[in-house]
Write a protein that holds these residues in place. Structure first.
Motif, PDB file in Angstrom:
ATOM      1  N   LEU A   4     -10.872  -6.564  -8.344  1.00 51.46           N
ATOM      2  CA  LEU A   4     -10.376  -7.931  -8.158  1.00 51.46           C
ATOM      3  C   LEU A   4     -11.042  -8.627  -6.977  1.00 51.46           C
ATOM      4  O   LEU A   4     -10.817  -9.822  -6.752  1.00 51.46           O
ATOM      5  N   GLN A   5     -11.866  -7.886  -6.241  1.00 49.88           N
ATOM      6  CA  GLN A   5     -12.666  -8.471  -5.160  1.00 49.88           C
ATOM      7  C   GLN A   5     -14.161  -8.398  -5.483  1.00 49.88           C
ATOM      8  O   GLN A   5     -15.004  -8.505  -4.593  1.00 49.88           O
ATOM      9  N   ASP A   6     -14.490  -8.228  -6.748  1.00 51.52           N
ATOM     10  CA  ASP A   6     -15.882  -8.026  -7.160  1.00 51.52           C
ATOM     11  C   ASP A   6     -16.764  -9.230  -6.856  1.00 51.52           C
ATOM     12  O   ASP A   6     -16.342 -10.383  -6.985  1.00 51.52           O
ATOM     13  N   ASN A   7     -18.018  -8.949  -6.467  1.00 53.72           N
ATOM     14  CA  ASN A   7     -19.025  -9.989  -6.279  1.00 53.72           C
ATOM     15  C   ASN A   7     -20.254  -9.790  -7.171  1.00 53.72           C
ATOM     16  O   ASN A   7     -21.115 -10.669  -7.244  1.00 53.72           O
ATOM     17  N   PHE A   8     -20.346  -8.645  -7.831  1.00 53.02           N
ATOM     18  CA  PHE A   8     -21.509  -8.371  -8.677  1.00 53.02           C
ATOM     19  C   PHE A   8     -21.625  -9.389  -9.814  1.00 53.02           C
ATOM     20  O   PHE A   8     -22.717  -9.882 -10.111  1.00 53.02           O
ATOM     21  N   ALA A   9     -20.518  -9.701 -10.475  1.00 52.73           N
ATOM     22  CA  ALA A   9     -20.571 -10.596 -11.630  1.00 52.73           C
ATOM     23  C   ALA A   9     -21.026 -11.993 -11.225  1.00 52.73           C
ATOM     24  O   ALA A   9     -21.822 -12.628 -11.921  1.00 52.73           O
ATOM     25  N   TRP A  10     -20.503 -12.485 -10.109  1.00 52.81           N
ATOM     26  CA  TRP A  10     -20.928 -13.810  -9.656  1.00 52.81           C
ATOM     27  C   TRP A  10     -22.406 -13.797  -9.306  1.00 52.81           C
ATOM     28  O   TRP A  10     -23.144 -14.737  -9.650  1.00 52.81           O
ATOM     29  N   ASP A  11     -22.867 -12.743  -8.660  1.00 50.72           N
ATOM     30  CA  ASP A  11     -24.271 -12.645  -8.268  1.00 50.72           C
ATOM     31  C   ASP A  11     -25.179 -12.692  -9.492  1.00 50.72           C
ATOM     32  O   ASP A  11     -26.202 -13.383  -9.501  1.00 50.72           O
ATOM     33  N   ASP A  58     -24.179 -17.072 -22.232  1.00 51.20           N
ATOM     34  CA  ASP A  58     -23.235 -15.996 -22.010  1.00 51.20           C
ATOM     35  C   ASP A  58     -23.603 -15.249 -20.729  1.00 51.20           C
ATOM     36  O   ASP A  58     -23.469 -14.034 -20.653  1.00 51.20           O
ATOM     37  N   ALA A  59     -24.099 -15.995 -19.717  1.00 47.31           N
ATOM     38  CA  ALA A  59     -24.437 -15.326 -18.457  1.00 47.31           C
ATOM     39  C   ALA A  59     -23.229 -14.618 -17.873  1.00 47.31           C
ATOM     40  O   ALA A  59     -23.324 -13.481 -17.386  1.00 47.31           O
ATOM     41  N   SER A  60     -22.062 -15.276 -17.917  1.00 46.80           N
ATOM     42  CA  SER A  60     -20.858 -14.639 -17.375  1.00 46.80           C
ATOM     43  C   SER A  60     -20.480 -13.402 -18.170  1.00 46.80           C
ATOM     44  O   SER A  60     -19.969 -12.426 -17.615  1.00 46.80           O
ATOM     45  N   GLY A  61     -20.733 -13.411 -19.471  1.00 50.08           N
ATOM     46  CA  GLY A  61     -20.387 -12.254 -20.300  1.00 50.08           C
ATOM     47  C   GLY A  61     -21.188 -11.020 -19.948  1.00 50.08           C
ATOM     48  O   GLY A  61     -20.632  -9.933 -19.740  1.00 50.08           O
ATOM     49  N   ILE A  62     -22.520 -11.170 -19.861  1.00 43.89           N
ATOM     50  CA  ILE A  62     -23.319 -10.003 -19.486  1.00 43.89           C
ATOM     51  C   ILE A  62     -23.032  -9.593 -18.048  1.00 43.89           C
ATOM     52  O   ILE A  62     -23.080  -8.411 -17.711  1.00 43.89           O
ATOM     53  N   ALA A  63     -22.684 -10.565 -17.215  1.00 44.81           N
ATOM     54  CA  ALA A  63     -22.362 -10.253 -15.820  1.00 44.81           C
ATOM     55  C   ALA A  63     -21.077  -9.436 -15.717  1.00 44.81           C
ATOM     56  O   ALA A  63     -20.997  -8.480 -14.931  1.00 44.81           O
ATOM     57  N   ILE A  64     -20.070  -9.799 -16.489  1.00 46.05           N
ATOM     58  CA  ILE A  64     -18.788  -9.082 -16.467  1.00 46.05           C
ATOM     59  C   ILE A  64     -18.979  -7.635 -16.890  1.00 46.05           C
ATOM     60  O   ILE A  64     -18.530  -6.698 -16.212  1.00 46.05           O
ATOM     61  N   ALA A  65     -19.647  -7.435 -18.018  1.00 44.22           N
ATOM     62  CA  ALA A  65     -19.844  -6.077 -18.528  1.00 44.22           C
ATOM     63  C   ALA A  65     -20.685  -5.245 -17.570  1.00 44.22           C
ATOM     64  O   ALA A  65     -20.394  -4.067 -17.322  1.00 44.22           O
ATOM     65  N   PHE A  67     -17.130 -14.959 -24.708  1.00 46.63           N
ATOM     66  CA  PHE A  67     -16.203 -16.073 -24.951  1.00 46.63           C
ATOM     67  C   PHE A  67     -15.862 -16.748 -23.629  1.00 46.63           C
ATOM     68  O   PHE A  67     -14.723 -17.110 -23.374  1.00 46.63           O
ATOM     69  N   GLY A  68     -16.886 -16.877 -22.780  1.00 44.72           N
ATOM     70  CA  GLY A  68     -16.687 -17.555 -21.514  1.00 44.72           C
ATOM     71  C   GLY A  68     -16.223 -16.627 -20.410  1.00 44.72           C
ATOM     72  O   GLY A  68     -16.472 -15.421 -20.420  1.00 44.72           O
ATOM     73  N   ALA A  69     -15.520 -17.214 -19.440  1.00 48.48           N
ATOM     74  CA  ALA A  69     -15.052 -16.454 -18.277  1.00 48.48           C
ATOM     75  C   ALA A  69     -13.596 -16.759 -17.969  1.00 48.48           C
ATOM     76  O   ALA A  69     -13.143 -16.549 -16.846  1.00 48.48           O
ATOM     77  N   GLY A  70     -12.850 -17.263 -18.953  1.00 53.71           N
ATOM     78  CA  GLY A  70     -11.425 -17.447 -18.756  1.00 53.71           C
ATOM     79  C   GLY A  70     -10.711 -16.115 -18.638  1.00 53.71           C
ATOM     80  O   GLY A  70     -11.230 -15.073 -19.049  1.00 53.71           O
ATOM     81  N   LYS A  71      -9.505 -16.115 -18.093  1.00 51.37           N
ATOM     82  CA  LYS A  71      -8.769 -14.870 -17.903  1.00 51.37           C
ATOM     83  C   LYS A  71      -8.551 -14.143 -19.229  1.00 51.37           C
ATOM     84  O   LYS A  71      -8.270 -14.756 -20.252  1.00 51.37           O
ATOM     85  N   LYS A  99     -18.619 -24.398 -13.773  1.00 51.60           N
ATOM     86  CA  LYS A  99     -17.454 -24.218 -14.652  1.00 51.60           C
ATOM     87  C   LYS A  99     -16.840 -22.824 -14.521  1.00 51.60           C
ATOM     88  O   LYS A  99     -15.791 -22.551 -15.106  1.00 51.60           O
ATOM     89  N   ILE A 100     -17.494 -21.925 -13.787  1.00 54.36           N
ATOM     90  CA  ILE A 100     -16.989 -20.558 -13.631  1.00 54.36           C
ATOM     91  C   ILE A 100     -15.988 -20.511 -12.484  1.00 54.36           C
ATOM     92  O   ILE A 100     -16.291 -20.915 -11.357  1.00 54.36           O
ATOM     93  N   ASP A 101     -14.781 -20.016 -12.768  1.00 60.11           N
ATOM     94  CA  ASP A 101     -13.767 -19.805 -11.735  1.00 60.11           C
ATOM     95  C   ASP A 101     -13.889 -18.368 -11.230  1.00 60.11           C
ATOM     96  O   ASP A 101     -13.775 -17.415 -12.013  1.00 60.11           O
ATOM     97  N   LEU A 102     -14.118 -18.199  -9.927  1.00 57.30           N
ATOM     98  CA  LEU A 102     -14.361 -16.868  -9.368  1.00 57.30           C
ATOM     99  C   LEU A 102     -13.170 -15.939  -9.571  1.00 57.30           C
ATOM    100  O   LEU A 102     -13.343 -14.756  -9.897  1.00 57.30           O
TER     101      LEU A 102
END
Length: 463
Positions: free
Chosen positions: A41-48, A292-299, A351-355, A429-432
């Motif tokens: 919940l304090q991750d910074n890798f996905a945003w980077d 889908d940058a946020s998608g590959i970042a999350i995974a 499917f985005g970066a929503g919760k 549009k990405i909420d950290l």
């Protein structure tokens, strides 16, 4: 008879009590899984990753030099993060690119409309085309129309997609984009424009792919922004002949694409791997932050967090699929190469970066306990249990349908189709906080499925 009545009464009286029996207790979540989840919940890798890809590469349309730069960027990033076996599996696609675009009402009320060509649209040529507009409220209305009502005209189809949390309207209400150009061409239309498949009211048209049916002559095909589509509807309702000049310039030809693959090797290389990922390419109108940058970042961030905790029993394979937008070609190429290999599970973030609000699983009956443990591990993140016989993903969907086990972590898509395939798909549009909740969920999922993580032995320092 009396005894039967009494027995029936007793069964009926007991039914409500039986129905109110408490569900089976949720499994106890191991401390290691909970700790990994909470730390994420304090991750910074996905945003980077999201910030880097959208800034240093930007839009990444399939088969373009930009997608090639994205693959180079991905290889460097994945190696820098410490992944092993980083490679590109190349394949060839038919690349399509847009040029000049314009739509103008010439009569009865002259004015310009905002339009974007749909993927695989034929080109009007630089001088454009002019024709009478014939309007239809739905794809079904177009299909039912006699050919004589369409031949030689510019078809307009409006079919408003409702806003939903799970994006369930996209399949049905996307028909005018996916099938509309083929139907219009078969009826002899000069061209087709549709109401964008979206839910926003910015003057931003939504791009998207469509594929002409076998043997169907390609025609120019475009999408109007929602305000412009509704403006055209109002003009048509005046029941005066409407003439449009349409310019949609495009070109196509063979081009390279590819899947970028990296691994976190497991302690037992003989075990089937866990596949996680998303798609690297994007449409060309925005920078592809939510798609889908946020998608590959999350995974990838989740896999990196497992890596930093130690070594899992099972290998985690990270795949950044290429050429998803123009036809799922990266997923199909992966299936061709690796579909016959066993996989322990597959999951895709696209499917985005929503919760994340719900988890579905399709692991098989013999793994119900594992699915319930996953539900328990995700519950503190506000994620509710979904189905235990269903999972999906754009690139992995065909493999799941073929029998591969899968997990679906459903994001809140209430506002996803405001941005989808538009110029508004950008990093701001990405909420950290939401992004970090996604990473925590994916980290917990990998911790559950990986078979346990053991810390790497400390290396002795040389003196």
């Amino acid at each position: 008879m009396k005894s039967r009545l009494i027995a029936a009464f007793l069964i009926a009286a007991a039914a409500p009590a039986l129905a109110q029996q408490p569900p089976a207790p949720m499994p106890v979540v191991p401390a290691q899984i909970a700790a990994l989840r909470d730390a994420a919940l304090q991750d910074n890798f996905a945003w980077d990753i999201t910030e880097g890809l959208t800034t240093e590469v930007g839009p990444r349309l399939d088969g373009t030099p930009a997608e090639a730069r994205a693959r180079e960027w991905a290889v460097a990033k994945l190696r820098a993060l410490g992944f092993s076996n980083v490679r590109v599996e190349n394949f060839t696609i038919t690349n399509w690119t847009r040029g000049a675009e314009d739509a103008e009402i010439l009569a009865p009320f002259p004015q310009r409309l905002v339009v974007a060509a749909l993927g695989n649209s034929a080109s009007t040529g630089p001088s454009g085309i002019t024709g009478e507009v014939v309007g239809f409220d739905t794809l079904g209305d177009l299909q039912a129309a006699p050919d004589s009502a369409v031949r030689g005209k510019i078809v307009f189809v409006s079919h408003a997609m409702p806003r939903t949390q799970d994006g369930s309207g996209y399949g049905y209400f996307g028909g005018p984009r996916r099938q509309g150009p083929t139907v219009a061409s078969q009826k002899g239309a000069l061209a087709i424009v549709i109401r964008s498949i979206g839910t926003d009211y910015h003057r931003n048209p939504h791009a998207g792919v469509q594929t002409f049916g076998t043997g169907v002559k390609p025609i120019p095909a475009g999408a109007l922004s929602l305000p412009d589509a509704e403006q055209l509807q109002r003009i048509l309702k005046r029941r005066k002949p409407v003439t449009m000049h349409l310019t949609l310039v495009s070109q196509s030809g063979p081009a390279p694409s590819g899947n970028v693959i990296a691994e976190l090797p497991g302690r037992d290389p003989k075990l089937p791997p866990i596949l996680v990922g998303g798609h690297l390419d994007s449409w060309d109108l925005g920078t592809g932050a939510i798609d889908d940058a946020s998608g590959i970042a999350i995974a990838t961030a989740a896999a990196k967090r497992i890596m930093d905790a130690g070594r899992p029993l099972r290998t985690i394979r990270v795949v950044w699929f290429g050429s998803e937008e123009m036809g799922l070609f990266g997923g199909l190429d992966y299936q061709k190469r690796h579909g016959s290999e066993p996989h322990y599970a597959m999951a895709e973030s696209d499917f985005g970066a929503g919760k994340i609000w719900k988890v579905n699983t399709k692991l098989g009956k013999d793994r119900d306990a594992e699915a319930r443990l996953l539900q328990a591990a995700l519950a503190p993140l506000g994620i509710v249990p979904g189905k235990m016989d269903d999972a999906d993903g754009s690139d992995i969907g065909p493999m799941i349908e073929a029998g591969a086990p899968g997990v679906g972590l459903s994001q809140d898509g209430t506002y996803y189709f405001d941005l989808h395939h538009t110029p508004d798909d950008t990093l701001d549009k990405i909420d950290l906080g939401d992004l970090r909740q996604n990473v925590a969920a994916w980290t917990a999922m990998l911790a559950v499925l990986s078979g346990g993580i053991e810390p790497e032995p400390k290396r002795k320092l040389r003196r």
